[in-house]
Enzyme design. Structure first.
Site, short mmCIF file in Angstrom:
data_model
loop_
_atom_site.label_atom_id
_atom_site.label_comp_id
_atom_site.label_asym_id
_atom_site.label_seq_id
_atom_site.Cartn_x
_atom_site.Cartn_y
_atom_site.Cartn_z
CD GLU A 65 -2.85 -0.86 2.19
OE1 GLU A 65 -2.96 -0.04 3.08
OE2 GLU A 65 -3.74 -1.92 2.51
CG ASP A 240 -13.81 4.52 -19.31
OD1 ASP A 240 -12.98 4.02 -19.63
OD2 ASP A 240 -14.82 4.11 -18.51
CB THR A 269 -9.58 -1.94 -19.20
OG1 THR A 269 -9.72 -1.51 -20.51
CG2 THR A 269 -10.68 -1.73 -18.19
CE LYS A 272 -12.59 -2.70 -21.27
NZ LYS A 272 -13.83 -3.88 -20.72
NE ARG A 278 -10.72 -9.47 -15.96
CZ ARG A 278 -11.54 -9.59 -17.48
NH1 ARG A 278 -11.38 -10.59 -18.17
NH2 ARG A 278 -12.62 -8.67 -17.56
N1 PLP Z 1 -14.88 1.48 -18.80
C1 PLP Z 1 -15.61 1.13 -19.98
C2 PLP Z 1 -15.77 1.98 -20.97
C3 PLP Z 1 -15.68 -0.30 -20.01
O1 PLP Z 1 -16.43 -0.72 -21.18
C4 PLP Z 1 -15.62 -1.27 -18.98
C5 PLP Z 1 -15.87 -2.61 -18.99
O2 PLP Z 1 -16.30 -3.37 -19.75
C6 PLP Z 1 -15.17 -0.57 -17.69
C7 PLP Z 1 -14.83 0.81 -17.75
C8 PLP Z 1 -14.99 -1.73 -16.62
O3 PLP Z 1 -13.79 -2.34 -16.52
P1 PLP Z 1 -13.71 -3.50 -15.44
O4 PLP Z 1 -14.81 -4.55 -16.01
O5 PLP Z 1 -12.10 -3.83 -15.60
O6 PLP Z 1 -14.15 -2.85 -14.12
#
Ligand code: PLP
Length: 477
Positions: A65, A240, A269, A272, A278
């Protein structure tokens, strides 16, 4: 290398199997299943053996941490090396002033970003005292005021049925509860984002946070325009890029399509289109760095050191010219897939794609998304049902199927093969009829797939998959 990887996994599974054979069996079976199916889930990929192997080590056992060089536990020197390297690679890869690689997932990254933005922008003497670590000076009444100040801010994000994510202000999600929220959609005629509508909503609502990014919108976004809107109303632009981070890293999205220079805070993330482990990550402009850096203890506990290590390995892979070629192919393949549908008279939300995903409206086949998803799975095609804008079937049954190209592109499928994939999908859906409920009424879930279609499609996809094996050199003994 192939024989090294094969023996590494064979032996690892033997060790695992000696303790819990059912886990070793399920792991072997998952590989067999992934090898045998056409994986078109837009949020999935196949990470490299190097990335996967990095996650299976004793780095997992260390608590760390805090931040690099400033930990709440002793003995973190190796985790410091790992985290510093992952952050350095991330900064270089995305040209970001600051990178925070601790979030365990995309949702964690978004929570860290929300709280960092609140901490940065809310001018509260209480908050200042809290940040200055004079927490004990705050009375219960001060905390009550602070809760009111933090909890009454506004967020404007893309609605779920237009392609936004749960964390972009969807009511049932924490983001729709911790903020006063409003959502923007897409144009009802074209399905495209209308920047004038976003601007008008922003002017009226005056959000603290304007969120851009998506899970199921098949088009690119002009982030310079989004930043202009944010600046006009004094909002923080949070992007995002969870879905398209690979296309940014691979330099397919450049200029105004690359969010990193325009957003105050960018989240993602890593698993993907970016093809890493992950996990999540936050990139930020200098101004927000110190606040994001307080992700632990603000939102997070101990970082996953083994996953941060795998992020560093994945980022090292993503800075290569091979990854850039891969990312371009991901986008080209999505176009081939879309054209394959359009030439077969299928309906696509927005009429096509210019990113890595296609949103197929299955109502013209007389099906719900749920029926289409299930029938496709019977034929070995793995997809996920997805709402279309203003979906008449709601978020559970839906009217769409979302299809992405990152995974099959990793296997090496190209233009002609993606056209074939469209053909196979249309073949399954044209041979599927909606079923009936027990009471004899129309069902949104059950379906009847004509005899022989699943086997025929499986045989044809096996031909494609055999030519492009998953982890070609990996043989489990
Ligand atoms: N943000 C977006 C645009 C996503 O498509 C996703 C997941 O599908 C996430 C956040 C969340 O990711 P996680 O499943 O790793 O929490």
């Amino acid at each position: 290398m192939d024989s090294l990887i094969s023996s590494a996994y064979t032996q690892a599974l033997e060790v695992i199997g000696s303790i819990e054979p059912r886990i070793a069996d399920a792991t072997r079976q998952e590989l067999a299943d992934q090898r045998a199916s056409l994986k078109l889930i837009a949020s999935e990929n196949y990470a490299s053996p190097a990335v996967l192997l990095t996650m299976g080590t004793w780095l997992s056992d260390k608590y760390a941490e805090g931040t690099v060089g400033h930990r709440f536990y002793a003995g973190c020197q190796n985790v410091d090396t790992v985290e510093a390297l992952a952050a350095e690679h991330a900064r270089e890869l995305f040209g970001a002033p600051y990178a925070y690689v601790q979030p365990h997932s995309g949702i964690d990254a978004n929570l860290v970003a929300f709280w960092a933005i609140l901490a940065n922008r809310i001018e509260s003497p209480y908050l200042q005292k809290m940040q200055a670590k004079n927490v004990n000076e705050l009375t219960e009444a001060d905390w009550e005021t602070l809760r009111g100040e933090l909890g009454n801010q506004r967020l404007l994000g893309m609605s779920l049925d237009a392609g936004g994510h749960l964390t972009h202000g969807f009511r049932p999600n924490i983001s729709g509860k911790m903020f006063h929220q409003q959502q923007y959609g897409t144009d009802p005629e074209t399905g495209l984002l209308d920047y004038d509508v976003v601007a008008a909503k922003a002017r009226e609502f005056k959000p603290l946070v304007l969120v851009a990014g998506y899970s199921a919108y098949p088009r690119r976004i002009d982030f310079a325009k989004m930043r202009e809107i944010a600046d006009e109303v004094g909002a923080v632009l949070m992007v995002d890029m969870a879905h398209f981070a690979g296309l940014v890293a691979g330099k397919v999205f450049t200029g105004n399509e690359n969010p990193v220079p325009f957003a105050h805070v960018t989240t993602t993330t890593t698993h993907k289109s970016l093809r890493g482990p992950r996990g999540g990550m936050v990139l930020a402009q200098e101004e927000f760095a110190a606040d994001v850096d307080r992700g632990c203890p603000m939102v997070l506990g101990g970082p996953l050191s083994h996953v941060m290590a795998a992020k560093a390995v994945a980022f090292a892979e993503a800075r290569t010219s091979q990854f850039q070629a891969y990312s371009q192919q991901v986008a080209d393949n999505a176009k081939s897939l879309a054209e394959g549908f359009l030439t077969r008279d299928a309906n696509l939300v927005t009429g096509g794609t210019d990113n890595h995903l296609v949103l197929l409206d299955v109502t013209s086949f007389g099906l719900t998304g749920r029926q289409a998803e299930s029938a496709l799975l019977d034929a070995g095609i793995v997809t996920n049902r997805n709402a279309v804008p203003a979906d008449p079937n709601g978020a559970w049954y839906t009217s769409g199927v979302r299809l992405g190209t990152p995974a099959l592109t990793t296997r090496g499928l190209g233009h002609d093969e993606f056209d074939k994939v469209a053909e196979l999908i249309v073949e399954v859906l044209s041979n599927t009829q909606p079923g009936t409920t027990k009471a004899g009424g129309p069902s949104k879930a059950s379906y009847v797939l004509a005899d022989g279609v699943a086997d025929r499609v499986k045989a044809e996809s096996a031909e494609l998959l055999d030519k492009h094996p998953l982890y070609p050199g990996l043989v489990l003994g």
